[in-house]
Design a protein around this motif. Structure first.
Motif, PDB file in Angstrom:
ATOM      1  N   CYS A 178       1.150  -1.183   0.081  1.00 25.38           N
ATOM      2  CA  CYS A 178       0.162  -0.124   0.068  1.00 25.38           C
ATOM      3  C   CYS A 178       0.930   1.270   0.035  1.00 25.38           C
ATOM      4  O   CYS A 178       2.224   1.149   0.079  1.00 25.38           O
ATOM      5  N   ARG A 180       1.396   3.485   2.328  1.00 23.25           N
ATOM      6  CA  ARG A 180       2.082   3.430   3.574  1.00 23.25           C
ATOM      7  C   ARG A 180       3.081   2.503   3.716  1.00 23.25           C
ATOM      8  O   ARG A 180       4.181   3.043   4.443  1.00 23.25           O
ATOM      9  N   CYS A 181       3.212   1.432   2.939  1.00 22.44           N
ATOM     10  CA  CYS A 181       4.318   0.606   2.987  1.00 22.44           C
ATOM     11  C   CYS A 181       5.611   1.123   2.485  1.00 22.44           C
ATOM     12  O   CYS A 181       6.912   0.928   2.736  1.00 22.44           O
ATOM     13  N   CYS A 252       4.270  -2.728   7.938  1.00 24.62           N
ATOM     14  CA  CYS A 252       3.295  -1.626   7.754  1.00 24.62           C
ATOM     15  C   CYS A 252       2.221  -1.497   8.682  1.00 24.62           C
ATOM     16  O   CYS A 252       1.291  -2.458   9.078  1.00 24.62           O
ATOM     17  N   CYS A 255      -1.388  -2.559   6.393  1.00 22.46           N
ATOM     18  CA  CYS A 255      -1.551  -3.614   5.647  1.00 22.46           C
ATOM     19  C   CYS A 255      -0.675  -4.698   6.159  1.00 22.46           C
ATOM     20  O   CYS A 255      -0.470  -5.740   5.721  1.00 22.46           O
TER      21      CYS A 255
END
Ligand code: ZN
Length: 279
Positions: A178, A180-181, A252, A255
């Motif tokens: 995602c 955010r990763c 993360c 996810c």
């Protein structure tokens, strides 16, 4: 598969000729529902090409009105529409290109109170918002709603784009990253300048918005190689495109294996900069 009218066969002939698209791919486009976040520099070309491609339902979310300073890059709008809500102006242009498509105008700022409601009505989201807070919130909302996100950003002469669908698991349980990763969290407000502060080359918006639409159309039709798992970084001054491999991060907070973000509450009270310049 949709039965095409004679007019549709003619309108979409150059798509239907492509063996990867054909009537089947064009049917998928006509049935698809795409949400475009921001009717600005990225959203403008995205909306125009989505409409031209015959994407059946295009939702546009934006709370701003057309401003003279937008017109250097936001090609969905025109000088005589200064002061008009951007969603309305973009809808007028999209309908003029292709009356076949249904345009849904969300004349509001997308935030934690309405994001899931709005996003849940669509199959896929193209984010062209102009600030980090919104970009992270859209990532989180798309993950919770199980919607694929194609996110692009621009500043000065630089652009980047990625496709995020961490909700889609492959047979061995793995999934792509995602947003955010890769970027983890939004930088503190003020640390990264906005386009209003730092400027942006108008034509670069067209390039990145067109790339974004290309990836959205590919995801809808399921053709080619998904950009998921890659981040495409564009340097407009040196005309260099770099495709960087990116992986899901087990750490993360959204996810990963032990998520700490389980709803949108971390975005409550967050103030996305009120910017008259979208992208
Ligand atoms: Zn993630």
């Amino acid at each position: 598969m949709t039965d095409f009218t004679d007019e549709q066969v003619e309108r979409y002939a150059r798509h239907i000729l492509l063996k990867e698209v054909g009537g089947e791919g064009q049917s998928k486009l006509l049935d698809a529902k795409v949400l475009v976040v921001g009717a600005g520099g990225l959203g403008s070309p995205a909306i125009l090409y989505l409409a031209a491609a015959g994407v059946g339902t295009i939702g546009i979310v934006d709370a701003d009105t057309v401003d003279l300073s937008n017109l250097q890059r936001q090609v969905a709008h025109t000088t005589d529409r200064i002061g008009m809500p951007k969603v309305e102006s973009a809808a007028v242009t999209a309908k003029a290109i292709n009356p076949d498509v249904n345009i849904v105008e969300h004349n509001t700022r997308i935030d934690v109170t309405n994001a899931l409601d709005i996003i849940s009505g669509y199959d896929i989201v193209a984010d062209g918002s102009d600030n980090f807070e919104t970009r992270f919130m859209i990532n989180d909302a798309c993950y919770f709603a199980g919607k694929t996100l194609v996110s692009a950003a621009i500043l000065r002469f630089d652009g980047q784009i990625g496709t995020y669908k961490a909700h889609v698991h492959d047979d061995d349980g793995g999934h792509g990253p995602c947003y955010r990763c890769i970027f983890r969290e939004a930088p503190p407000p003020g640390q990264v300048p906005s386009c209003a502060e730092a400027g942006v080359l108008g034509a670069l918006c067209g390039m990145m918005g067109s790339l974004q639409t290309t990836e959205v159309l590919k995801e809808i039709m399921g053709i080619g190689d998904s950009l998921s798992g890659s981040l495409l970084v564009v340097d407009g001054l040196s005309t260099e495109f770099r495709k960087i491999k990116v992986k899901a991060d087990p750490g993360c907070p959204l996810c990963g294996d032990n998520p700490t973000i389980t709803d949108l509450s971390i975005h409550e009270g967050a103030t996305a900069p009120s910017c008259a310049v979208n992208g």
